[in-house]
Design a protein around this motif. Structure first.
Motif, mmCIF file in Angstrom:
data_model
loop_
_atom_site.group_PDB
_atom_site.id
_atom_site.type_symbol
_atom_site.label_atom_id
_atom_site.label_comp_id
_atom_site.label_asym_id
_atom_site.label_seq_id
_atom_site.Cartn_x
_atom_site.Cartn_y
_atom_site.Cartn_z
ATOM 1 N N UNK A 58 0.861 -1.178 0.000
ATOM 2 C CA UNK A 58 0.000 0.000 0.000
ATOM 3 C C UNK A 58 0.894 1.223 0.000
ATOM 4 N N UNK A 59 0.557 2.219 -0.810
ATOM 5 C CA UNK A 59 1.393 3.406 -0.943
ATOM 6 C C UNK A 59 0.577 4.680 -0.801
ATOM 7 N N UNK A 60 1.212 5.711 -0.272
ATOM 8 C CA UNK A 60 0.626 7.041 -0.321
ATOM 9 C C UNK A 60 0.564 7.476 -1.776
ATOM 10 N N UNK A 63 3.668 9.003 -3.509
ATOM 11 C CA UNK A 63 4.877 8.231 -3.824
ATOM 12 C C UNK A 63 4.614 7.077 -4.786
ATOM 13 N N UNK A 64 3.371 6.873 -5.152
ATOM 14 C CA UNK A 64 3.051 5.761 -6.055
ATOM 15 C C UNK A 64 3.824 5.895 -7.370
ATOM 16 N N UNK A 65 4.376 4.777 -7.810
ATOM 17 C CA UNK A 65 5.146 4.777 -9.042
ATOM 18 C C UNK A 65 6.593 5.195 -8.868
ATOM 19 N N UNK A 66 6.957 5.716 -7.691
ATOM 20 C CA UNK A 66 8.341 6.155 -7.438
ATOM 21 C C UNK A 66 9.012 5.343 -6.327
ATOM 22 N N UNK A 67 8.248 4.952 -5.335
ATOM 23 C CA UNK A 67 8.788 4.217 -4.187
ATOM 24 C C UNK A 67 8.321 2.765 -4.237
ATOM 25 N N UNK A 68 9.167 1.877 -3.723
ATOM 26 C CA UNK A 68 8.825 0.464 -3.639
ATOM 27 C C UNK A 68 9.216 -0.076 -2.267
ATOM 28 N N UNK A 69 8.244 -0.656 -1.583
ATOM 29 C CA UNK A 69 8.514 -1.298 -0.293
ATOM 30 C C UNK A 69 8.661 -2.798 -0.543
#
Length: 114
Positions: A58-60, A63-69
């Protein structure tokens, strides 16, 4: 005693990348949910990204498309890969884990210069 020890972070120019790591003293596979929050000066701590025990993420929106957990259960470590960083990503980032109660890492500064 559960400990979350963060590493990574620092100063980067806009458009650059950083990776944060969060090493846990317990099995990451036991975490109901784990992930990352951040807090910029004068603002409340906000969710950045989470990953569930089953691997759902789940992403804010920011940051979607830029961050990966991600999570490596063999190393008991949770990661946050941050790409295409923007100045508004500047904040103290905190690792978080829910194992029947909440645990937090010590925080690490990420500064993105324009």
């Amino acid at each position: 005693q559960v400990r979350l020890v963060q590493s990574g972070g620092g100063l980067v120019q806009a458009g650059g990348s950083l990776r944060l790591s969060c090493a846990a003293s317990v099995s990451t596979a036991s975490m109901i949910v784990s992930g990352w929050y951040r807090q910029a000066p004068g603002t409340q701590r906000e969710l950045v990204a989470t990953i569930s025990r089953g691997g759902s993420t789940n992403y804010a929106d920011s940051v979607k498309g830029r961050f990966t957990v991600s999570r490596d259960d063999a190393k008991n470590t949770v990661y946050l890969q941050m790409n295409t960083l923007k100045p508004e990503d500047t904040a103290v980032y905190y690792c978080h884990a829910n194992i029947l109660r909440e645990y937090w890492g010590q925080g690490t500064q990420v500064t993105v210069s324009s």
